[in-house]
Motif scaffolding. Structure first.
Motif, PDB file in Angstrom:
ATOM      1  N   ASN A   1      -5.371   4.803  -3.630  1.00 19.76           N
ATOM      2  CA  ASN A   1      -5.724   3.359  -2.229  1.00 19.76           C
ATOM      3  C   ASN A   1      -3.562   2.871  -3.225  1.00 19.76           C
ATOM      4  O   ASN A   1      -4.304   2.225  -4.573  1.00 19.76           O
ATOM      5  CB  ASN A   1      -5.754   2.270  -2.684  1.00 19.76           C
ATOM      6  N   THR A   2      -2.451   2.985  -2.676  1.00 19.13           N
ATOM      7  CA  THR A   2      -1.019   2.447  -4.319  1.00 19.13           C
ATOM      8  C   THR A   2      -1.324   0.776  -3.425  1.00 19.13           C
ATOM      9  O   THR A   2      -0.280   0.398  -4.330  1.00 19.13           O
ATOM     10  CB  THR A   2      -0.207   3.599  -3.573  1.00 19.13           C
TER      11      THR A   2
ATOM     12  N   TYR B   1      -0.636  -2.605  -6.559  1.00 17.56           N
ATOM     13  CA  TYR B   1      -0.116  -1.480  -6.888  1.00 17.56           C
ATOM     14  C   TYR B   1      -0.608  -0.424  -7.840  1.00 17.56           C
ATOM     15  O   TYR B   1      -1.149  -1.185  -9.009  1.00 17.56           O
ATOM     16  CB  TYR B   1       1.810  -1.868  -7.172  1.00 17.56           C
TER      17      TYR B   1
ATOM     18  N   PHE C   1      -2.609   9.758  -0.535  1.00 18.79           N
ATOM     19  CA  PHE C   1      -2.015   8.772  -1.251  1.00 18.79           C
ATOM     20  C   PHE C   1      -1.799   7.812   0.297  1.00 18.79           C
ATOM     21  O   PHE C   1      -1.845   7.942   1.364  1.00 18.79           O
ATOM     22  CB  PHE C   1      -0.871   9.079  -1.540  1.00 18.79           C
TER      23      PHE C   1
ATOM     24  N   GLY D   1      -2.430   3.695   1.638  1.00 18.87           N
ATOM     25  CA  GLY D   1      -2.078   2.026   1.227  1.00 18.87           C
ATOM     26  C   GLY D   1      -2.644   0.473   2.190  1.00 18.87           C
ATOM     27  O   GLY D   1      -3.704   1.303   3.479  1.00 18.87           O
TER      28      GLY D   1
ATOM     29  N   PRO E   1       2.248   3.430   1.148  1.00 20.13           N
ATOM     30  CA  PRO E   1       2.778   4.165  -0.022  1.00 20.13           C
ATOM     31  C   PRO E   1       3.509   3.898  -0.907  1.00 20.13           C
ATOM     32  O   PRO E   1       3.960   3.873  -2.276  1.00 20.13           O
ATOM     33  CB  PRO E   1       2.212   5.616  -0.153  1.00 20.13           C
TER      34      PRO E   1
ATOM     35  N   ASN F   1       5.111   1.494  -3.750  1.00 20.87           N
ATOM     36  CA  ASN F   1       3.944   1.216  -4.875  1.00 20.87           C
ATOM     37  C   ASN F   1       5.217   2.432  -6.089  1.00 20.87           C
ATOM     38  O   ASN F   1       5.925   3.594  -5.507  1.00 20.87           O
ATOM     39  CB  ASN F   1       3.469   2.465  -4.999  1.00 20.87           C
TER      40      ASN F   1
ATOM     41  N   ILE G   1       5.085   6.143  -6.888  1.00 18.79           N
ATOM     42  CA  ILE G   1       4.533   6.572  -6.168  1.00 18.79           C
ATOM     43  C   ILE G   1       5.222   8.380  -6.215  1.00 18.79           C
ATOM     44  O   ILE G   1       4.400   9.669  -6.564  1.00 18.79           O
ATOM     45  CB  ILE G   1       4.749   6.320  -4.689  1.00 18.79           C
TER      46      ILE G   1
ATOM     47  N   MET H   1       3.699   9.703  -9.473  1.00 25.77           N
ATOM     48  CA  MET H   1       2.527  10.020  -8.955  1.00 25.77           C
ATOM     49  C   MET H   1       2.246  11.205  -8.701  1.00 25.77           C
ATOM     50  O   MET H   1       1.286  11.904  -8.769  1.00 25.77           O
ATOM     51  CB  MET H   1       1.323   9.175  -8.720  1.00 25.77           C
TER      52      MET H   1
END
Length: 318
Positions: free
Chosen positions: A40-41, A65, A90, A92, A95, A98, A101, A104
């Protein structure tokens, strides 16, 4: 159904981890293997939907975040423990809001996992830098990067009833961009009360054909239709007898093969929870590491019944 020999039945539904309000044994799902790890971003989102599963909005930051370094620690655990994790998802919030992102996602892809990003495909994703980063990742990793766009309905009217004025055109612009660029693509809609699944899939198919979007509306992995969620509706509790009555295999539920990492506002480190829908209910908080989380999940929430067992919902792309 087996009624427990006790007078200490809970007075309300979903209030006891082991016993239903009728005194029957609550169902649980044993962990099988980690096929999908969700990140979860953060709960911040560029829009506020009427019935958001996770109550995200432009001001909702109860889930902070998460950072690339924090995600790396979980990817390292997967590698060290030699877990057979296929997919990192991913979600939210949105996403693409963030700032970490792309770091990641690239870390995930570089390690050989598939990456799935759930997005509304609106302004955050359509910023020039984001589009260029998406193109770069696609050029390097191809179909290992997949995006699932939230389009609640094939009509502007019903989509905007959920997501607000102007949201349909904005999402369609993003969807057309992804389709033109050849991204591996899926769409997530919602089953509307009173509308048959075949009717809804036909409506989406016509939209995709008209807009030249290469998504197969008949494929349940390409067009995912989630059950409509009404938090005020009456929902039955799931007992151990329900598996046979409903002909549902508990190993088919999300919590048998997936977990989600969240970073709660004010907490020093992320936590692992059982389900993408339940980041706030602490009875579904399973620890700080993946290894700690690999234990049975008791279906003591209305979402367990409505979304997963009765609705057949799954956030995974499988």
């Amino acid at each position: 159904m087996t009624r427990l020999m006790t007078t200490d039945f809970p007075a309300m539904k979903f209030s006891h981890p082991d016993i239903t309000a009728k005194g029957e044994r609550r169902a649980a799902v044993d962990f099988q293997q980690l096929d999908t790890l969700w990140i979860n971003t953060g709960t911040l989102c560029n829009i506020e939907c009427a019935n958001c599963y996770i109550h995200s909005s432009p001001t909702e930051d109860r889930l902070s975040y998460i950072t690339a370094a924090e995600v790396t620690a979980y990817l390292d655990e997967i590698a060290t423990e030699r877990l057979s994790t296929r997919e990192i998802g991913f979600t939210g919030g949105e996403p693409f809001m963030n700032p970490d992102i792309f770091g990641m996602v690239e870390d995930v892809l570089r390690r050989g996992h598939e990456a799935l990003i759930l997005t509304n495909a609106m302004q955050p994703m359509m910023r020039p830098r984001c589009r260029e980063e998406l193109r770069r990742l696609k050029a390097t990793y191809g179909a290992s990067l997949r995006l699932r766009v939230s389009l609640d309905h094939y009509t502007e009217e019903l989509h905007e009833l959920e997501r607000g004025k102007g949201s349909f055109a904005s999402t369609m612009e993003g969807l057309r961009f992804l389709a033109r660029e050849g991204f591996a693509l899926a769409v997530a809609g919602r089953m509307r009360s009173g509308e048959q699944e075949a009717e809804e899939r036909a409506g989406f198919a016509a939209l995709f054909a008209r807009e030249k979007i290469a998504v197969d509306a008949s494929n349940h992995g390409s067009l995912v239709l989630f059950p409509e969620m009404d938090e005020k509706a009456e929902v039955p509790e799931i007992t151990t007898a329900c598996w046979g009555i409903l002909h549902v295999d508990p190993e088919s539920l999300m919590c048998a093969t997936s977990r989600m990492v969240v970073k709660r506002k004010g907490e020093a480190a992320p936590r692992v929870v059982a389900c993408t829908l339940l980041p706030d209910d602490l009875q579904f908080d399973l620890g700080s590491t993946l290894a700690e989380s690999f234990r049975p999940v008791k279906l003591n929430h209305r979402h367990c019944a409505k979304f997963c067992v009765l609705g057949g919902g799954s956030c995974s792309a499988a």
